[in-house]
Design a protein around this motif. Structure first.
Motif, mmCIF file in Angstrom:
data_model
loop_
_atom_site.group_PDB
_atom_site.id
_atom_site.type_symbol
_atom_site.label_atom_id
_atom_site.label_comp_id
_atom_site.label_asym_id
_atom_site.label_seq_id
_atom_site.Cartn_x
_atom_site.Cartn_y
_atom_site.Cartn_z
ATOM 1 N N SER A 132 -0.049 10.303 -4.134
ATOM 2 C CA SER A 132 -0.030 11.612 -3.525
ATOM 3 C C SER A 132 0.830 12.392 -4.693
ATOM 4 C CB SER A 132 1.248 11.390 -2.572
ATOM 5 O OG SER A 132 0.583 10.748 -1.524
ATOM 6 N N ILE B 298 0.773 -1.256 0.087
ATOM 7 C CA ILE B 298 -0.035 -0.044 0.019
ATOM 8 C C ILE B 298 1.058 1.202 -0.011
ATOM 9 C CG2 ILE B 298 -1.574 1.258 1.346
ATOM 10 C CD1 ILE B 298 -3.269 -0.998 2.051
ATOM 11 N N GLU B 299 2.111 1.254 0.658
ATOM 12 C CA GLU B 299 2.854 2.410 0.800
ATOM 13 C C GLU B 299 3.323 3.034 -0.669
ATOM 14 O OE1 GLU B 299 3.668 5.765 2.629
ATOM 15 O OE2 GLU B 299 2.834 3.677 3.841
ATOM 16 N N LYS C 212 -8.751 11.233 -4.800
ATOM 17 C CA LYS C 212 -7.816 10.784 -4.432
ATOM 18 C C LYS C 212 -7.343 10.970 -3.048
ATOM 19 C CE LYS C 212 -4.555 12.787 -6.396
ATOM 20 N NZ LYS C 212 -2.818 13.163 -6.765
ATOM 21 N N LEU D 130 -6.604 4.472 2.657
ATOM 22 C CA LEU D 130 -5.491 3.520 2.500
ATOM 23 C C LEU D 130 -4.725 3.578 3.905
ATOM 24 C CD1 LEU D 130 -4.360 4.172 -1.165
ATOM 25 C CD2 LEU D 130 -5.130 1.915 -0.038
ATOM 26 N N ASN D 131 -4.727 4.950 4.258
ATOM 27 C CA ASN D 131 -3.974 5.010 5.690
ATOM 28 C C ASN D 131 -4.436 4.304 6.597
ATOM 29 O OD1 ASN D 131 -1.726 6.512 4.843
ATOM 30 N ND2 ASN D 131 -3.011 8.467 4.686
ATOM 31 N N LEU E 75 -6.706 7.989 -0.414
ATOM 32 C CA LEU E 75 -5.527 8.250 0.429
ATOM 33 C C LEU E 75 -5.736 8.058 1.857
ATOM 34 C CD1 LEU E 75 -3.255 10.597 -1.295
ATOM 35 C CD2 LEU E 75 -2.600 8.480 -0.622
ATOM 36 N N HIS E 76 -6.672 8.764 2.272
ATOM 37 C CA HIS E 76 -7.293 8.780 3.923
ATOM 38 C C HIS E 76 -7.581 7.045 4.086
ATOM 39 C CE1 HIS E 76 -9.127 9.925 7.419
ATOM 40 N NE2 HIS E 76 -10.184 9.182 7.218
ATOM 41 N N LYS F 68 1.603 2.524 -3.473
ATOM 42 C CA LYS F 68 0.548 3.025 -4.055
ATOM 43 C C LYS F 68 0.208 4.366 -3.425
ATOM 44 C CE LYS F 68 -1.389 -1.872 -4.642
ATOM 45 N NZ LYS F 68 0.186 -2.343 -4.847
ATOM 46 N N LYS F 69 0.317 4.626 -2.426
ATOM 47 C CA LYS F 69 0.254 5.809 -1.694
ATOM 48 C C LYS F 69 0.960 6.950 -2.269
ATOM 49 C CE LYS F 69 0.292 5.141 2.711
ATOM 50 N NZ LYS F 69 0.011 4.898 4.247
ATOM 51 N N GLN F 70 2.153 6.517 -2.499
ATOM 52 C CA GLN F 70 3.110 7.277 -3.178
ATOM 53 C C GLN F 70 2.644 7.936 -4.378
ATOM 54 O OE1 GLN F 70 7.030 5.736 -3.074
ATOM 55 N NE2 GLN F 70 7.166 5.794 -0.712
#
Length: 104
Positions: A39, A31-32, A92, A99-100, A96-97, A34-36
């Motif tokens: 972002s 996931i990290e 997005k 996914l966190n 992202l929220h 994907k978050k990048q």
């Protein structure tokens, strides 16, 4: 907008399945990265990458027992297809929220 969102941890619907747990852990570990990607600023050269990632998360979310993730990713994918930069940015942030909040 984000200050009123849910903050509780999100777990897979399959988290109690010992046979599936290792796959869920691998998905969560990825996931990290994907978050990048998510972002990044919304601009034309990243739009296809964001749309592809949203499509992948839509399918993977459901497959790994994260139905809400799948729904949020589908909304981002639709926003990318419409090329509405404001809607893309909002979706997005929501994704992202979410996914966190995902945990094993």
């Amino acid at each position: 907008m984000l200050d009123t969102l849910e903050t509780s941890p999100v777990r897979s619907a399959f988290c109690d399945d010992d046979d599936f747990l290792e796959l869920i852990e691998m998905f969560v570990d990825g996931i990290e990265e994907k978050k990048q990607i998510l972002s990044q600023e919304v601009n034309p050269e990243h739009l296809d990458q964001i749309k592809t990632l949203a499509h992948q998360l839509k399918g993977a979310g459901a497959g790994y027992g994260f139905d809400e993730l799948s729904q949020l990713a589908a909304k981002l994918e639709e926003a990318c297809k419409s090329q509405d930069r404001i809607e893309i940015a909002q979706q997005k942030e929501l994704l992202l929220h979410h996914l966190n909040r995902i945990v094993v």
